[in-house]
Motif scaffolding. Structure first.
Motif, PDB file in Angstrom:
ATOM      1  N   PRO A   1       2.135   8.177  -6.232  1.00  0.00           N
ATOM      2  CA  PRO A   1       1.454   9.258  -6.593  1.00  0.00           C
ATOM      3  C   PRO A   1       2.199  10.410  -5.760  1.00  0.00           C
ATOM      4  O   PRO A   1       2.223  11.450  -6.621  1.00  0.00           O
ATOM      5  CB  PRO A   1       0.570   8.824  -5.950  1.00  0.00           C
ATOM      6  N   ILE A   2       3.392  10.449  -5.295  1.00  0.00           N
ATOM      7  CA  ILE A   2       3.632  11.326  -4.272  1.00  0.00           C
ATOM      8  C   ILE A   2       5.436  11.518  -4.446  1.00  0.00           C
ATOM      9  O   ILE A   2       5.324  12.703  -3.924  1.00  0.00           O
ATOM     10  CB  ILE A   2       3.318  12.020  -2.660  1.00  0.00           C
ATOM     11  N   VAL A   3       6.148  10.402  -4.882  1.00  0.00           N
ATOM     12  CA  VAL A   3       7.041  10.773  -4.561  1.00  0.00           C
ATOM     13  C   VAL A   3       7.584  10.912  -6.468  1.00  0.00           C
ATOM     14  O   VAL A   3       7.646  10.720  -7.015  1.00  0.00           O
ATOM     15  CB  VAL A   3       7.957   9.999  -3.896  1.00  0.00           C
TER      16      VAL A   3
ATOM     17  N   LEU B   1      10.845  18.414  -4.420  1.00  0.00           N
ATOM     18  CA  LEU B   1      10.600  17.012  -3.780  1.00  0.00           C
ATOM     19  C   LEU B   1      12.088  16.292  -3.030  1.00  0.00           C
ATOM     20  O   LEU B   1      11.703  15.912  -2.585  1.00  0.00           O
ATOM     21  CB  LEU B   1       9.071  15.969  -4.405  1.00  0.00           C
TER      22      LEU B   1
ATOM     23  N   LEU C   1       1.306  -1.319   0.048  1.00  0.00           N
ATOM     24  CA  LEU C   1       0.204   0.216   0.023  1.00  0.00           C
ATOM     25  C   LEU C   1       0.401   1.328   0.095  1.00  0.00           C
ATOM     26  O   LEU C   1       0.470   2.263  -0.166  1.00  0.00           O
ATOM     27  CB  LEU C   1      -0.872   0.345   1.330  1.00  0.00           C
ATOM     28  N   PHE C   2       2.505   1.575   1.100  1.00  0.00           N
ATOM     29  CA  PHE C   2       3.017   2.556   0.924  1.00  0.00           C
ATOM     30  C   PHE C   2       3.559   3.178  -0.438  1.00  0.00           C
ATOM     31  O   PHE C   2       3.351   4.201  -0.960  1.00  0.00           O
ATOM     32  CB  PHE C   2       4.026   2.330   2.014  1.00  0.00           C
ATOM     33  N   TYR C   3       3.740   1.329  -0.941  1.00  0.00           N
ATOM     34  CA  TYR C   3       4.128   1.751  -2.349  1.00  0.00           C
ATOM     35  C   TYR C   3       3.392   2.422  -3.568  1.00  0.00           C
ATOM     36  O   TYR C   3       3.762   2.749  -4.850  1.00  0.00           O
ATOM     37  CB  TYR C   3       5.279   0.292  -3.171  1.00  0.00           C
ATOM     38  N   GLN C   4       2.451   1.575  -3.822  1.00  0.00           N
ATOM     39  CA  GLN C   4       0.836   1.813  -4.650  1.00  0.00           C
ATOM     40  C   GLN C   4       0.775   3.797  -4.114  1.00  0.00           C
ATOM     41  O   GLN C   4       0.055   4.028  -5.312  1.00  0.00           O
ATOM     42  CB  GLN C   4      -0.223   0.997  -4.659  1.00  0.00           C
ATOM     43  N   GLN C   5       0.615   4.047  -2.684  1.00  0.00           N
ATOM     44  CA  GLN C   5      -0.689   4.775  -2.217  1.00  0.00           C
ATOM     45  C   GLN C   5       0.059   6.232  -1.689  1.00  0.00           C
ATOM     46  O   GLN C   5      -0.355   7.299  -1.816  1.00  0.00           O
ATOM     47  CB  GLN C   5      -1.931   4.365  -1.749  1.00  0.00           C
ATOM     48  N   GLN C   6       1.759   5.717  -1.869  1.00  0.00           N
ATOM     49  CA  GLN C   6       2.143   6.748  -1.528  1.00  0.00           C
ATOM     50  C   GLN C   6       3.465   7.252  -1.924  1.00  0.00           C
ATOM     51  O   GLN C   6       3.850   8.636  -2.270  1.00  0.00           O
ATOM     52  CB  GLN C   6       2.919   6.574   0.592  1.00  0.00           C
ATOM     53  N   PHE C   7       4.625   6.096  -2.568  1.00  0.00           N
ATOM     54  CA  PHE C   7       5.412   6.072  -2.991  1.00  0.00           C
ATOM     55  C   PHE C   7       5.286   6.577  -5.064  1.00  0.00           C
ATOM     56  O   PHE C   7       6.010   7.932  -5.043  1.00  0.00           O
ATOM     57  CB  PHE C   7       6.405   5.177  -3.141  1.00  0.00           C
TER      58      PHE C   7
END
Lengths: 214, 272, 208
Positions: free
Chosen positions: A56-58, A72, A48-54
């Motif tokens: 889209p935001i990085v 960034l 989830l961290f990879y898909q929804q954090q890393f």
């Protein structure tokens, strides 16, 4: 009785029985389920961290529109400092991102906490005792709230010896606290029982397909 | 050993057995429970009921499977009311595992009502940080969540045509198993004047009554009983309502156990 | 530099954010959102610490053939499989990732917590004694709430228990919880100020 034919439901039911086997005593089936749930939970978080954090935001902002998102790079580089924890010689570098996070968090939280949890709470404790439209009952309720808050605060005030008037007031505080903890405990019993009911319901309806009362 | 001493030393395996048998048996007892609504639950229900069509409710799934039996029925009842009244539902999660639970709740109810993903409802998934996420929504929700849980970009979604930040969100409901109601009240309620309601596990419900009295929260759905009240209000009794019979049976059993323990305690104490 | 630098940075950031809260200018709001966004990016590699600790713990157990080392394999396999499925697949309803969550993690985790119902019943029977006035108050409040929160309580008492329960929640409980909230908030503010002014330095860790 309509036993489920869905293999996923069977997996869920068997794993749950492994967990409930702990009621008899600690055993390898429980240990298996316990370790599996921890592993799956960590794996779930990573994906989830990879898909929804890393992504889209990085990753996506930096690779598709670098011109507008170059800034960034700064927090990203600071974030890599967390990894220095594994290199003893430079492990102190981890303090930099922590310092920024702490400073930012404390700075932003203090004014809002003062307003939310101090100012508003004190304001709504200053309640009218007389002249209210709701009459005698509201007066009693308001009086109880004022007395409750003041006496509980007195109980937690340790800079003065709890004797005389202070002692009496703090004893009233204990009464309010005990009733408060009692309500919390009563509700906690309810919560734990609810969890058991939810799981039992799954076993009986979704897995075994028993004709329970709807 | 006298009966009083025995009362003090009932083996825990018998207690486990009684609880287990009671839960199982009470599912088969044809006993109709009357579920009366309480003011904090009714307030949440009424505030959604009063909303115009195309209003927007943000539901934050701030819990994990350990609270699922209490909060999932609650979420389904609230989502059902919203979608039925054509109120748009935007779901997010401050806890990673809330994403899967939100997905389950939303897809189940949306399928039943015929609501469309991206138009009537959306599951935006999870972002790291508690108050950072809450603050970020204050600026632009689609900037914070650039893609939804299905990987669809949110920028051009129909649901976000008129929804940008808290100014366009009529109610924020946090379904919580931790202290996220504090976060929402502090960072969305106080800072952005968002209207907040909470659905919480019974363990922590008592802690949030101060926010109800100050009106920092407009309502509170408290545990499985709260969920049962909501299901009744929405007119579709499901798991929570069904759970009230076993819940009642076990509460009575636990109270009896406590009384037995105390009777044993006082009688043996007097004897000594 | 190793200690003073971070302390100064922490102080500066805190003061800037506090001042920002009182400046209702668009620039101030933009700054808040930019720093907020940066902070979310900054968490990127923080997760690596948690994962590495988890992997290290279980690998060590396997390498040393510690008690129940084979269960560590279960934990690691569970992690790798779920993460792989999630990273290379999708996360929405109906996907394999969603099924792993809903049929493996969800039932086990909630079943684990539901075990507490049994232990709580046993503990309540054993420890809940009216030994003193205060304990009796706690006991009575708990029993009233236990009855008031289920429909059968109202059935037995003609609706009285739910009314008393609501009163207990919204008056004495509310007053007690508010006092606790005030105390906790003051504690949070005091600790935050100690961190900002460098009085509380435990977060720096180590001595160098």
């Amino acid at each position: 009785m309509h036993l489920s034919l869905d293999p996923w439901i069977w997996i869920a039911a068997i794993l749950m029985i492994f967990i409930y086997s702990f009621l008899y005593k600690d055993n390898p089936f429980y240990k298996f389920a316990e370790h599996l749930v921890v592993g799956v939970s960590v794996g779930y978080g990573i994906a989830l961290f990879y898909q929804q954090q890393f992504l889209p935001i990085v990753y996506t902002p930096l690779t598709t529109d670098f011109k507008n998102n170059w800034h960034l790079i700064v927090p990203l580089v600071l974030s890599t400092f967390f990894l220095f924890r594994f290199i003893p010689k430079v492990s102190w570098m981890i303090r930099w991102p922590i310092a920024i996070t702490l400073g930012y968090g404390a700075g932003i939280a203090i004014p809002l906490i003062i307003q939310t949890s101090l100012y508003e709470q004190i304001r709504f404790t200053m309640l009218p005792l007389f002249g209210t439209d709701a009459g005698m009952w509201l007066t009693v309720v308001n009086l109880l709230i004022i007395l409750g808050v003041i006496s509980c605060l007195t109980y937690f005030y340790f800079s003065i010896k709890h004797t005389g008037v202070i002692g009496t007031v703090s004893k009233i505080g204990i009464v309010f606290l005990m009733v408060g903890f009692g309500t919390s405990f009563g509700n906690t019993v309810m919560a734990r029982v609810s969890l058991l009911i939810g799981r039992t319901s799954f076993l009986m309806t979704d897995w075994l397909g028993l004709p329970i009362i709807k | 050993m006298s009966i009083f001493e025995w009362l003090l030393k009932i083996d825990r395996k018998y207690i486990f057995l009684v609880i287990g048998v009671l839960v199982l048996a009470s599912f088969f007892i044809p006993f109709k429970m009357v579920i009366k609504d309480t003011v904090p639950v009714k307030n949440v229900y009424d505030s959604i009921e009063k909303m115009d069509e195309n209003s927007c409710v943000l539901i934050s799934f701030d819990f994990d499977p350990s609270a699922e039996p209490e909060l999932l029925p609650m979420s389904k009842a609230i989502i059902r009311q919203c979608l039925r009244n054509k109120v748009k539902v935007v779901a997010i999660a401050l806890w990673p595992q809330g994403v899967g639970l939100a997905e389950n709740s939303l897809t189940t109810v949306a399928e039943e009502i015929g609501a469309k993903r991206g138009k009537d409802w959306v599951n935006l998934g999870w972002k790291v940080g508690m108050f950072q996420v809450v603050l970020a929504i204050g600026e632009d929700i689609t900037k914070t969540f650039s893609k939804d849980n299905a990987g669809t970009p949110t920028k051009n979604m129909e649901i976000f045509e008129k929804v940008k930040n808290y100014n366009d969100i009529d109610l924020v409901i946090t379904l919580a198993a931790g202290n996220s109601p504090d976060t929402w009240v502090t960072f969305a309620g106080t800072k952005y004047k968002a209207k907040i309601a909470a659905g919480v596990t019974a363990v922590m419900a008592a802690d949030y009554y101060p926010y109800l009295q100050t009106k920092q929260m407009i309502g509170l759905v408290n545990g499985l009983k709260g969920a049962a009240e909501y299901e009744t209000l929405v007119g579709k009794p499901e798991k929570a309502v069904r759970g009230m019979t076993p819940q009642s049976a076990i509460h009575i059993a636990i109270i009896l156990f406590i009384l037995l323990g105390n009777i044993g305690y006082f009688l043996t104490k007097n004897k000594k | 530099m190793k200690r003073t630098g971070p302390l100064v940075v922490c102080f500066i950031f805190a003061i800037i954010m506090m001042v920002q809260a009182f400046v209702p200018h668009p620039f101030s709001e933009d700054f808040l959102q930019l720093s907020n966004n940066h902070l979310m990016v900054m968490s990127t590699f923080a997760l690596a610490i948690g994962i590495s600790t988890f992997v290290h713990l279980h690998l060590t157990k396997i390498r040393k053939n510690g008690e129940g080392w084979y269960f560590s394999i279960v934990a690691l396999v569970g992690m790798v499989v779920t993460a792989t499925v999630g990273i290379f697949g999708k996360t929405e309803a109906g996907t394999l990732y969603d099924k792993i969550f809903f049929y493996i993690q969800n039932p086990m985790q909630s079943a684990m917590f539901s075990l507490l119902a049994f232990f709580m019943a046993s503990a309540a029977y054993r420890a809940f004694r009216a030994r003193s006035f205060e304990a009796t108050l706690l006991l009575l409040a708990a029993i009233i709430v236990m009855l008031g929160r289920v429909p059968i309580g109202d059935l037995m008492t003609g609706g009285a228990t739910s009314k008393i329960t609501e009163f207990l929640f919204s008056v004495p409980n509310m007053a007690a919880k508010r006092a606790i909230m005030l105390g906790v908030s003051l504690g949070v503010i005091a600790t935050s100020l100690k961190i900002i002014f460098g009085i509380e330095r435990s977060w720096l860790g180590g001595t160098d």
